[in-house]
Each structure stands twice: as C-alpha cells, then as structure tokens.
Design a protein around this motif. Structure first.
Motif, PDB file in Angstrom:
ATOM      1  N   TRP A 170      11.556  -3.026  -4.854  1.00 20.18           N
ATOM      2  CA  TRP A 170      11.905  -4.422  -5.152  1.00 20.18           C
ATOM      3  C   TRP A 170      10.951  -5.005  -6.183  1.00 20.18           C
ATOM      4  O   TRP A 170      11.359  -5.730  -7.094  1.00 20.18           O
ATOM      5  N   PHE A 171       9.654  -4.682  -6.038  1.00 16.29           N
ATOM      6  CA  PHE A 171       8.644  -5.147  -6.978  1.00 16.29           C
ATOM      7  C   PHE A 171       8.987  -4.664  -8.391  1.00 16.29           C
ATOM      8  O   PHE A 171       8.995  -5.441  -9.351  1.00 16.29           O
ATOM      9  N   LYS A 172       9.299  -3.382  -8.523  1.00 16.31           N
ATOM     10  CA  LYS A 172       9.651  -2.813  -9.829  1.00 16.31           C
ATOM     11  C   LYS A 172      10.880  -3.515 -10.403  1.00 16.31           C
ATOM     12  O   LYS A 172      10.904  -3.872 -11.585  1.00 16.31           O
TER      13      LYS A 172
ATOM     14  N   SER B 177       0.794  -1.233   0.000  1.00 13.00           N
ATOM     15  CA  SER B 177       0.000   0.000   0.000  1.00 13.00           C
ATOM     16  C   SER B 177       0.822   1.278   0.000  1.00 13.00           C
ATOM     17  O   SER B 177       0.321   2.335   0.354  1.00 13.00           O
ATOM     18  N   ALA B 178       2.069   1.212  -0.396  1.00 13.84           N
ATOM     19  CA  ALA B 178       2.906   2.413  -0.390  1.00 13.84           C
ATOM     20  C   ALA B 178       3.757   2.461  -1.664  1.00 13.84           C
ATOM     21  O   ALA B 178       4.610   1.601  -1.865  1.00 13.84           O
ATOM     22  N   PRO B 179       3.547   3.447  -2.509  1.00 17.72           N
ATOM     23  CA  PRO B 179       4.310   3.518  -3.755  1.00 17.72           C
ATOM     24  C   PRO B 179       5.783   3.863  -3.576  1.00 17.72           C
ATOM     25  O   PRO B 179       6.586   3.631  -4.470  1.00 17.72           O
ATOM     26  N   ASP B 180       6.155   4.382  -2.407  1.00 20.84           N
ATOM     27  CA  ASP B 180       7.541   4.789  -2.208  1.00 20.84           C
ATOM     28  C   ASP B 180       8.285   3.904  -1.213  1.00 20.84           C
ATOM     29  O   ASP B 180       9.350   4.271  -0.723  1.00 20.84           O
ATOM     30  N   SER B 181       7.769   2.712  -0.944  1.00 19.68           N
ATOM     31  CA  SER B 181       8.411   1.817   0.028  1.00 19.68           C
ATOM     32  C   SER B 181       9.525   1.003  -0.628  1.00 19.68           C
ATOM     33  O   SER B 181       9.629   0.924  -1.853  1.00 19.68           O
ATOM     34  N   GLU B 182      10.350   0.401   0.211  1.00 18.88           N
ATOM     35  CA  GLU B 182      11.375  -0.522  -0.289  1.00 18.88           C
ATOM     36  C   GLU B 182      10.728  -1.654  -1.075  1.00 18.88           C
ATOM     37  O   GLU B 182      11.243  -2.083  -2.097  1.00 18.88           O
TER      38      GLU B 182
END
Length: 173
Positions: A15-17, A6-11
């Motif tokens: 990693w997902f990207k 739920s956070a676009p700027d998280s670690e």
C-alpha cells in the motif's frame, strides 16, 4: 525498496508503494530513485491510508508525508529540517510540520503537561502526538490523551467483537 511495519513483503508495504507511486509522476519517481542512490540515503514517511489502515485521527485522503531523509552511514545522520523541506518541494511531497521550539526544559515540561490533558487541541484540531527532538538530535514520540483514549476504545471494541463472535463469556481479565 518500500517497507512498512518492519516488513518489506507485507500488505502495508504494498500500500505504501502504491501511495508513493501514485503521488509521484514517472519522472519524479526516477529522480527520487537517483536521489536516494546518489546521496546514499533512505527516506522515512508517515503513511496515511484512511480506507485500508485507518488512523485514530481522521484523514480525508490517502497520502504520504516525508518525515526524514537519513544518510546510510555508521553514524546516524539526518538532513536538517530546512533541507528536508527543499527535498519535499523538489519531489512535490508534503513534509512533516515543525510545530514549536522550546529553548528551556521548563517550558517544554509545562507545555507537555498541558498537551497531555484530556480535550487539548492544537489550533482546534485533535492530534495524535508529537515527535520531540533535542539539540543533539535525539528523538522520541509522545502520544496524546485523545489518541490514547480512542486507541484503547478501538481495542476494547475489537475484543468485544471477538468474544461475541466466539460465544464465550466476556470475562474480566
């Protein structure tokens, strides 16, 4: 945009990207962006990263699994499973597996009671759980005993380590 937990700027999002871009060629990535834009859709993935975000169920390598393609509209609408599989093949992305179908509530209830017993496996493998979907498209997630047990054990181990490192007594809360 890649978002996780739920956070676009998280670690986790970073990693997902990395995982998605690592699984796709440059051309596939460009086609994926066009597909999302042209179909006005979002994609939902299971992100598996056994090194940076270990799951209870062991995986050998980091990868993503396509769970759904969801149209961005007022009315919630996902693509049908057969179309999801075609999209996965087109982009060379693994797709969630449909495990079984029940046509009667009694059959689902009986299977669910069995699947939630300690030691239950699917084809000899422990599984985290299942996403259940009814004919109307309502979905819910069910976690199984193996996952729940080891999740509690991991939490307990982390709690003990925190307390041990704090030099405070364990307590019984």
């Amino acid at each position: 945009m890649f978002t996780s937990k739920s956070a676009p700027d998280s670690e986790f999002s970073k990693w997902f990207k990395e995982l998605v871009l690592g699984q796709l060629s440059h051309g596939q990535h460009a086609r994926l962006l066009r597909f999302i834009r042209d179909t006005n859709a979002s994609m939902a993935f299971e992100v598996i990263d056994p090194v940076r975000d270990p799951h209870i169920i062991a995986y050998e390598s980091a990868h993503v699994v396509l769970l759904d393609v969801i149209h961005r509209a007022q009315q919630f609408q996902r693509v049908p499973y057969a179309q999801l599989c075609k999209i996965g093949r087109f982009f060379n992305l693994p797709v969630k597996k449909r495990t079984m179908t029940f046509h009667k509530w009694e059959n689902l209830a009986g299977w669910l009671q069995q699947a939630q017993q300690p030691g239950w496996t699917l084809k000899g493998q422990h599984v985290e759980g299942f996403v259940l979907e009814d004919d109307a498209g309502f979905i819910t997630k069910v976690k199984l005993d193996y996952y729940n047990h080891w999740k509690r054990m991991r939490g307990l181990a982390q709690r003990i380590l925190r307390i041990r490192n704090s030099n405070k007594p364990l307590g019984r809360d």
